[in-house]
Design a protein around this motif. Structure first.
Motif, PDB file in Angstrom:
ATOM      1  N   MET A   1       0.830  -1.205   0.000  1.00  0.00           N
ATOM      2  CA  MET A   1       0.000   0.000   0.000  1.00  0.00           C
ATOM      3  C   MET A   1       0.867   1.257   0.000  1.00  0.00           C
ATOM      4  O   MET A   1       0.578   2.223  -0.700  1.00  0.00           O
ATOM      5  CB  MET A   1      -0.934   0.002   1.216  1.00  0.00           C
ATOM      6  CG  MET A   1      -1.925   1.148   1.183  1.00  0.00           C
ATOM      7  SD  MET A   1      -3.260   1.049   2.380  1.00  0.00           S
ATOM      8  CE  MET A   1      -2.412   0.766   3.887  1.00  0.00           C
ATOM      9  N   LEU A   2       1.954   1.264   0.746  1.00  0.00           N
ATOM     10  CA  LEU A   2       2.863   2.404   0.765  1.00  0.00           C
ATOM     11  C   LEU A   2       3.472   2.636  -0.616  1.00  0.00           C
ATOM     12  O   LEU A   2       3.552   3.769  -1.089  1.00  0.00           O
ATOM     13  CB  LEU A   2       3.961   2.184   1.805  1.00  0.00           C
ATOM     14  CG  LEU A   2       5.023   3.273   1.895  1.00  0.00           C
ATOM     15  CD1 LEU A   2       4.402   4.563   2.424  1.00  0.00           C
ATOM     16  CD2 LEU A   2       6.161   2.825   2.771  1.00  0.00           C
ATOM     17  N   LEU A   3       3.884   1.558  -1.284  1.00  0.00           N
ATOM     18  CA  LEU A   3       4.427   1.686  -2.638  1.00  0.00           C
ATOM     19  C   LEU A   3       3.382   2.229  -3.612  1.00  0.00           C
ATOM     20  O   LEU A   3       3.696   3.033  -4.494  1.00  0.00           O
ATOM     21  CB  LEU A   3       4.966   0.349  -3.124  1.00  0.00           C
ATOM     22  CG  LEU A   3       6.234  -0.143  -2.438  1.00  0.00           C
ATOM     23  CD1 LEU A   3       6.592  -1.547  -2.910  1.00  0.00           C
ATOM     24  CD2 LEU A   3       7.379   0.804  -2.680  1.00  0.00           C
ATOM     25  N   GLY A   4       2.142   1.811  -3.449  1.00  0.00           N
ATOM     26  CA  GLY A   4       1.057   2.323  -4.298  1.00  0.00           C
ATOM     27  C   GLY A   4       0.853   3.814  -4.096  1.00  0.00           C
ATOM     28  O   GLY A   4       0.701   4.569  -5.059  1.00  0.00           O
ATOM     29  N   PHE A   5       0.836   4.257  -2.832  1.00  0.00           N
ATOM     30  CA  PHE A   5       0.694   5.680  -2.553  1.00  0.00           C
ATOM     31  C   PHE A   5       1.862   6.475  -3.137  1.00  0.00           C
ATOM     32  O   PHE A   5       1.670   7.547  -3.720  1.00  0.00           O
ATOM     33  CB  PHE A   5       0.602   5.953  -1.043  1.00  0.00           C
ATOM     34  CG  PHE A   5      -0.768   5.740  -0.479  1.00  0.00           C
ATOM     35  CD1 PHE A   5      -1.870   6.400  -0.988  1.00  0.00           C
ATOM     36  CD2 PHE A   5      -0.951   4.879   0.591  1.00  0.00           C
ATOM     37  CE1 PHE A   5      -3.125   6.217  -0.454  1.00  0.00           C
ATOM     38  CE2 PHE A   5      -2.213   4.677   1.127  1.00  0.00           C
ATOM     39  CZ  PHE A   5      -3.303   5.341   0.604  1.00  0.00           C
ATOM     40  N   LEU A   6       3.073   5.954  -2.992  1.00  0.00           N
ATOM     41  CA  LEU A   6       4.235   6.644  -3.555  1.00  0.00           C
ATOM     42  C   LEU A   6       4.137   6.748  -5.073  1.00  0.00           C
ATOM     43  O   LEU A   6       4.490   7.784  -5.650  1.00  0.00           O
ATOM     44  CB  LEU A   6       5.519   5.928  -3.147  1.00  0.00           C
ATOM     45  CG  LEU A   6       5.927   6.065  -1.676  1.00  0.00           C
ATOM     46  CD1 LEU A   6       7.149   5.208  -1.393  1.00  0.00           C
ATOM     47  CD2 LEU A   6       6.200   7.509  -1.331  1.00  0.00           C
ATOM     48  N   ALA A   7       3.654   5.695  -5.726  1.00  0.00           N
ATOM     49  CA  ALA A   7       3.507   5.728  -7.180  1.00  0.00           C
ATOM     50  C   ALA A   7       2.476   6.767  -7.604  1.00  0.00           C
ATOM     51  O   ALA A   7       2.707   7.548  -8.540  1.00  0.00           O
ATOM     52  CB  ALA A   7       3.118   4.346  -7.702  1.00  0.00           C
ATOM     53  N   VAL A   8       1.338   6.815  -6.913  1.00  0.00           N
ATOM     54  CA  VAL A   8       0.295   7.774  -7.269  1.00  0.00           C
ATOM     55  C   VAL A   8       0.776   9.203  -7.034  1.00  0.00           C
ATOM     56  O   VAL A   8       0.634  10.073  -7.909  1.00  0.00           O
ATOM     57  CB  VAL A   8      -0.998   7.490  -6.472  1.00  0.00           C
ATOM     58  CG1 VAL A   8      -1.988   8.637  -6.594  1.00  0.00           C
ATOM     59  CG2 VAL A   8      -1.636   6.198  -6.942  1.00  0.00           C
ATOM     60  N   PHE A   9       1.341   9.471  -5.877  1.00  0.00           N
ATOM     61  CA  PHE A   9       1.819  10.821  -5.589  1.00  0.00           C
ATOM     62  C   PHE A   9       2.992  11.201  -6.484  1.00  0.00           C
ATOM     63  O   PHE A   9       3.149  12.360  -6.858  1.00  0.00           O
ATOM     64  CB  PHE A   9       2.174  10.983  -4.112  1.00  0.00           C
ATOM     65  CG  PHE A   9       0.964  10.993  -3.216  1.00  0.00           C
ATOM     66  CD1 PHE A   9      -0.098  11.838  -3.468  1.00  0.00           C
ATOM     67  CD2 PHE A   9       0.883  10.143  -2.135  1.00  0.00           C
ATOM     68  CE1 PHE A   9      -1.215  11.857  -2.659  1.00  0.00           C
ATOM     69  CE2 PHE A   9      -0.233  10.142  -1.320  1.00  0.00           C
ATOM     70  CZ  PHE A   9      -1.284  11.006  -1.582  1.00  0.00           C
ATOM     71  N   GLY A  10       3.820  10.232  -6.842  1.00  0.00           N
ATOM     72  CA  GLY A  10       4.907  10.507  -7.781  1.00  0.00           C
ATOM     73  C   GLY A  10       4.381  10.890  -9.156  1.00  0.00           C
ATOM     74  O   GLY A  10       4.898  11.804  -9.794  1.00  0.00           O
ATOM     75  N   ALA A  11       3.342  10.201  -9.628  1.00  0.00           N
ATOM     76  CA  ALA A  11       2.753  10.536 -10.928  1.00  0.00           C
ATOM     77  C   ALA A  11       2.114  11.918 -10.895  1.00  0.00           C
ATOM     78  O   ALA A  11       2.254  12.701 -11.840  1.00  0.00           O
ATOM     79  CB  ALA A  11       1.717   9.481 -11.319  1.00  0.00           C
ATOM     80  N   ILE A  12       1.430  12.242  -9.809  1.00  0.00           N
ATOM     81  CA  ILE A  12       0.818  13.566  -9.685  1.00  0.00           C
ATOM     82  C   ILE A  12       1.908  14.650  -9.656  1.00  0.00           C
ATOM     83  O   ILE A  12       1.798  15.674 -10.327  1.00  0.00           O
ATOM     84  CB  ILE A  12      -0.068  13.644  -8.426  1.00  0.00           C
ATOM     85  CG1 ILE A  12      -1.298  12.754  -8.608  1.00  0.00           C
ATOM     86  CG2 ILE A  12      -0.480  15.079  -8.137  1.00  0.00           C
ATOM     87  CD1 ILE A  12      -2.124  12.581  -7.351  1.00  0.00           C
ATOM     88  N   GLY A  13       2.949  14.419  -8.885  1.00  0.00           N
ATOM     89  CA  GLY A  13       4.051  15.378  -8.820  1.00  0.00           C
ATOM     90  C   GLY A  13       4.733  15.554 -10.165  1.00  0.00           C
ATOM     91  O   GLY A  13       5.085  16.673 -10.555  1.00  0.00           O
ATOM     92  N   TYR A  14       4.913  14.471 -10.897  1.00  0.00           N
ATOM     93  CA  TYR A  14       5.529  14.553 -12.222  1.00  0.00           C
ATOM     94  C   TYR A  14       4.682  15.408 -13.156  1.00  0.00           C
ATOM     95  O   TYR A  14       5.200  16.255 -13.881  1.00  0.00           O
ATOM     96  CB  TYR A  14       5.718  13.153 -12.802  1.00  0.00           C
ATOM     97  CG  TYR A  14       6.202  13.166 -14.224  1.00  0.00           C
ATOM     98  CD1 TYR A  14       7.529  13.462 -14.522  1.00  0.00           C
ATOM     99  CD2 TYR A  14       5.338  12.897 -15.275  1.00  0.00           C
ATOM    100  CE1 TYR A  14       7.975  13.494 -15.827  1.00  0.00           C
ATOM    101  CE2 TYR A  14       5.774  12.929 -16.582  1.00  0.00           C
ATOM    102  CZ  TYR A  14       7.093  13.224 -16.856  1.00  0.00           C
ATOM    103  OH  TYR A  14       7.527  13.255 -18.147  1.00  0.00           O
ATOM    104  N   LYS A  15       3.370  15.177 -13.147  1.00  0.00           N
ATOM    105  CA  LYS A  15       2.484  15.952 -14.012  1.00  0.00           C
ATOM    106  C   LYS A  15       2.504  17.431 -13.644  1.00  0.00           C
ATOM    107  O   LYS A  15       2.465  18.295 -14.513  1.00  0.00           O
ATOM    108  CB  LYS A  15       1.043  15.442 -13.921  1.00  0.00           C
ATOM    109  CG  LYS A  15       0.813  14.141 -14.615  1.00  0.00           C
ATOM    110  CD  LYS A  15       0.848  14.350 -16.093  1.00  0.00           C
ATOM    111  CE  LYS A  15       0.434  13.090 -16.813  1.00  0.00           C
ATOM    112  NZ  LYS A  15       0.470  13.243 -18.240  1.00  0.00           N
ATOM    113  N   LEU A  16       2.554  17.733 -12.356  1.00  0.00           N
ATOM    114  CA  LEU A  16       2.578  19.126 -11.927  1.00  0.00           C
ATOM    115  C   LEU A  16       3.894  19.801 -12.275  1.00  0.00           C
ATOM    116  O   LEU A  16       3.920  20.980 -12.651  1.00  0.00           O
ATOM    117  CB  LEU A  16       2.333  19.230 -10.423  1.00  0.00           C
ATOM    118  CG  LEU A  16       0.916  18.917  -9.953  1.00  0.00           C
ATOM    119  CD1 LEU A  16       0.866  18.929  -8.428  1.00  0.00           C
ATOM    120  CD2 LEU A  16      -0.065  19.918 -10.524  1.00  0.00           C
TER     121      LEU A  16
END
Length: 112
Positions: A32-47
């Motif tokens: 679950m932690l890895l999933g959260f990191l992936a989602v927040f990483g994708a959002i940060g990349y887009k921003l």
């Protein structure tokens, strides 16, 4: 009645099950932690990557049909879309951003 705070030893089978459940919970939390990191990483990349914008200065002349009244003009990507009204019809003319060459015309009409 026994108290939950007592130091009663569990039988070996119950200890194995408890260890297995703890490992499963730790593994599940890690996933679950890895999933959260992936989602927040994708959002940060887009921003942070930003969007490509149109050139700072757009200059030139676009030839429209005679009698066309410009309703709107929009720059999007490598196109300029100009919506015009002409002879009671609404059309959108598409032009190349760099060369101002015509790329197409979209006509609009009411349903019968």
């Amino acid at each position: 009645m026994t108290s939950p705070d007592s130091d009663d030893k569990l039988d070996p089978a119950a200890e194995r099950v408890l260890r297995r459940m703890r490992r499963f919970a730790a593994f599940s939390g890690l996933i679950m932690l890895l999933g959260f990191l992936a989602v927040f990483g994708a959002i940060g990349y887009k921003l942070m990557s930003g969007r490509k914008s149109a050139p700072a200065e757009i200059a030139g002349t676009i030839q429209l049909p005679k009698g066309a009244e410009v309703r709107a003009a929009v720059v999007s990507g490598d196109l300029i879309a100009v919506t015009v009204a002409r002879e009671g019809r609404v059309e959108t003319h598409l032009f190349d951003l760099e060369t101002r060459a015509p790329r197409g015309v979209l006509g609009f009409a009411s349903a019968p």
